[in-house]
Every structure is written in structure tokens, then in C-alpha cells.
Design an enzyme around this catalytic site. Sequence first.
Site, PDB file in Angstrom:
ATOM      1  N   ARG A  58      37.231  35.741  51.634  1.00 44.84           N
ATOM      2  CA  ARG A  58      37.416  36.726  50.572  1.00 44.84           C
ATOM      3  C   ARG A  58      38.875  37.177  50.507  1.00 44.84           C
ATOM      4  NH1 ARG A  58      33.837  40.979  51.864  1.00 44.84           N
ATOM      5  NH2 ARG A  58      35.599  42.145  52.679  1.00 44.84           N
ATOM      6  N   TYR A 111      44.544  46.876  25.075  1.00 46.75           N
ATOM      7  CA  TYR A 111      43.335  46.046  24.998  1.00 46.75           C
ATOM      8  C   TYR A 111      42.113  46.976  25.045  1.00 46.75           C
ATOM      9  CZ  TYR A 111      40.117  42.402  26.810  1.00 46.75           C
ATOM     10  OH  TYR A 111      39.086  41.529  27.023  1.00 46.75           O
ATOM     11  N   ASP A 183      50.385  45.518  31.019  1.00 47.51           N
ATOM     12  CA  ASP A 183      49.513  44.384  30.719  1.00 47.51           C
ATOM     13  C   ASP A 183      50.416  43.363  30.046  1.00 47.51           C
ATOM     14  OD1 ASP A 183      47.834  42.484  29.558  1.00 47.51           O
ATOM     15  OD2 ASP A 183      46.220  43.932  29.202  1.00 47.51           O
ATOM     16  N   LYS A 208      44.054  33.498  30.041  1.00 42.30           N
ATOM     17  CA  LYS A 208      44.718  33.059  28.816  1.00 42.30           C
ATOM     18  C   LYS A 208      45.626  31.854  29.115  1.00 42.30           C
ATOM     19  CE  LYS A 208      42.492  36.479  26.938  1.00 42.30           C
ATOM     20  NZ  LYS A 208      42.879  37.863  26.903  1.00 42.30           N
TER      21      LYS A 208
HETATM   22  C1  LIG Z   1      41.953  39.002  27.331  1.00 40.88           C
HETATM   23  C2  LIG Z   1      42.781  40.150  27.716  1.00 40.88           C
HETATM   24  C3  LIG Z   1      42.484  40.894  28.855  1.00 40.88           C
HETATM   25  C4  LIG Z   1      41.239  40.657  29.666  1.00 40.88           C
HETATM   26  O1  LIG Z   1      41.169  39.427  30.279  1.00 40.88           O
HETATM   27  P1  LIG Z   1      39.748  38.833  30.741  1.00 40.88           P
HETATM   28  O2  LIG Z   1      40.105  37.766  31.684  1.00 40.88           O
HETATM   29  O3  LIG Z   1      39.047  38.386  29.510  1.00 40.88           O
HETATM   30  O4  LIG Z   1      39.020  39.967  31.421  1.00 40.88           O
HETATM   31  C5  LIG Z   1      43.335  41.912  29.191  1.00 40.88           C
HETATM   32  N1  LIG Z   1      44.417  42.206  28.457  1.00 40.88           N
HETATM   33  C6  LIG Z   1      44.732  41.517  27.352  1.00 40.88           C
HETATM   34  C7  LIG Z   1      45.950  41.881  26.585  1.00 40.88           C
HETATM   35  C8  LIG Z   1      43.920  40.478  26.940  1.00 40.88           C
HETATM   36  O5  LIG Z   1      44.214  39.822  25.805  1.00 40.88           O
END
Ligand SMILES: *Cc1c(COP(=O)(O)O)cnc(C)c1O
Length: 401
Positions: A58, A111, A183, A208
Site C-alpha cells: 500500500r 471542478y 488543480d 486525463k
Molecule cells: C477530471 C478532473 C478531475 C477529477 O479527476 P478524476 O480522475 O475523474 O477523479 C479533477 N479536476 C479537474 C480539473 C478535472 O478535469
Amino acid sequence: MQQHSPELQTATRLTHAGRKGKEHHGPVNPPVIRASTMLFPDCAALQEANGTRRSYARHATETTLALEQALCAAEGAAACMLTSSGLSAITTTLLALLKPGDHLLMVDTAYDPTRQFCDGLLKQIGVHTTYYDPLIGAGIAGLMQPTTKVVFVESPGSLTFEVQDIPAIAAAAHAAGAVVVSDSTWATPIGWDSFALGVDVSLHAATKYIVGHSDALMGAILTNEALHLQIRNTYKQLGMSIGGDDAALALRGLRTMAARLAVHRESAQVVAKWLQAQPEVAEVLYPPLDGAAGHALWKRDFRAEYACGLMGAVFHSNVTEAQVAALIDRTQLFGIGFSWGGYESLILPTRPAGYRTINAEKWSAPMIRLHIGLEAVEDLISDLDAGFSALREPVAIARAA
Ligand SMILES: *Cc1c(COP(=O)(O)O)cnc(C)c1O
């Protein structure tokens, strides 16, 4: 070679980071380790490993460590923690840095699930959130309270793509004793120099562009040295971890990310300009586009060569949602779905007004979000052209009436 080596170009670092150097004899990539239990030959070895990251899967495996090292090198971070999703990277970091009675300044264009966390669990434990205008810049100093511990930025913002003045916001936050959490999903680890701009913790939905192939969910917390142990402590208590197969997918994605972004960016420019020329489109929300909102700040703070392929478009207010649905449904190459950053193009209707505290009324016209994938851009343009024909057909207009 394992560390952030500013003397090497970004693409070179992505290729070599987290791999053994020239002395390595064997497969190019680290093994994909599927593990829970780690075995020790005797009690002395167990004792030695106890409390370290080598004690249990972990905490780390050779595969996850390689990915952590590569991500640190990509963005110039002191440490990396990997989580099950982008959202859990955000929630883990906020839980680590905030306690009951603390105040959080959250950008209004965050987000949406980040907002839900602030209005939900954080509120429940006594953390107070104020949403601020993404374009506030140095004016954020006026919102700082004695209890403000975190200023959260997301630039460009979700759905509406406002570019924030991060150095001005960071200067005000630091002067008031708060830290800056970003973010950075749109920027990716290579699209800007986050730490030099004043960010203390840079978060990514690795889901992403890092994974890049729509086949795994993952989050990454990239931090400076000062906040590393505080965040890791919470990360450990929450039991965050990722599997070896997903780590290998993310590492594979990262190796080609710079090359992929070059194509995403190039095609996105073409599509953005094409959209701008459509009479029904009022505004294209893509900061890398000359003349777009936020372009000057974007040019100052981001690396133009690694812009990504995510953008928005706002229609004139006489265009109806039914017409936009006709456009979206007519396209064949643009998938309809959440997330982005994979190799494929995506399209979605968006309604940011429902997720805003400030300036919600500004976003009343129909909008779409587009992710420009790696398809040939001529094909994407013809597909969108067909979509716009559908939007213009009398039946779409009649359905709306
Ligand atoms: C998609 C996204 C997230 C969340 O990511 P996940 O892996 O889907 O939880 C967070 N911040 C932004 C800007 C995003 O586009």
C-alpha cells in the site's frame, strides 16, 4: 537523471525519469508489480523495513515508485503521492491542510466535485469555504482571514477556462501565511512551471493526459518539500494507494505525453479558429487562441508548446439547447462523455451557471465543451461541419420552438 534536471529539455526528462540509467541491464520499463504482502527473510529484515515505504505494497512498490519519480521530475516537485482518482488527490490534500475552524478560499470555477466536497464533508467538519472570482488577482488579499490556510486555484477554470494570475494570488496568500494548492490538470505537469509561479501543491487528474488513453483513473499530489510530510501523514491515514497495473499504464502514458500534447495543441488551434468563424458561435474559450479571454496571462505563465486540447464554445443566446443537442448527436467522431485527455475527441453540452456562486448569470447561453483528440484534424472539422448543419436544419429549430 532520476531527479528534475533543468538542464535537460522537458521531453527528454519525460523519456528518462523514473528509469534506471545507462548501467541498467534488462527490460526498459520497471516490472509491473501486483502486490499486497511484502515478504521478509527474517525478523531483522522485517524490523529494518518496519515503518518505511518498503514494508507493505500500500505504501509503495517498484512500479509506483518509478511513476512517482517520473512525475516529480516532470514538474520539479519534491514529492509525489498517487491516489485512486483526481478527485481523491484533491480531497486528500484539502483534508491534510485544513482542520475545524480553518477557512478555505476556493476559486469559483473549480471542478464541480471539488465544490461538492467543500460544501459537503469540509463544511461538516467545520471548515468554512469562500468562493472567489477567478479573475480577482492581487485583490484576493482583501478576502484573506486570520484563519485562511489554503488558497485553491484552478487555471484555466473548469468549463469556462478563465486564466488566473497565479503569481499575484500566491504572493497575497503567502504574505498572509496561507498555502496555494492548484488543480493543474489542464496544464499537465509540463504545461507550466507551477512551483516557480508560487504553487505549493500541484494536483493532477492523471486520468486525463498522463494516463492519456482513457483506460485508468488516477490522481497525483505533487508537493514542495515544506508540505510533503503533512500531506503524506493524512494520505497514509486515509489508506490511499494505487495498483501496479494502473501505475504501469500511467507511466506508459507519461512517456509519450509531450508528443501527444503537440498534436492535441496543433489540432485544437485549428478547431478553435474554425469554431470562431461559425456565425452561431459567440465566443471560443481557449486561452491559447490569439485574442481569446485570458490569452495574455496564459502566454506569460504557460508553455505554449504543451497547451492541451480542451476548450469551450459559447453560442449566441438565440441558439437553443435543442439545436446544440442536434449538433452533438450528428457528430460521429466526437464521443459524448465525461473526462478528457485521452487520444479520442469528445463533446459535451455544459451549463456552468449551475456550479457558480459568482457571475452565474454570465453563463446563460448554451455552451459546449470539446476535447480535441489525435484524429486527423480535417476529419474533425468535417464532422463538426456536419454537426453545425444539423444545428441549422429547420427540424432542430422547430423542436426548440
Ligand atoms: C477530471 C478532473 C478531475 C477529477 O479527476 P478524476 O480522475 O475523474 O477523479 C479533477 N479536476 C479537474 C480539473 C478535472 O478535469
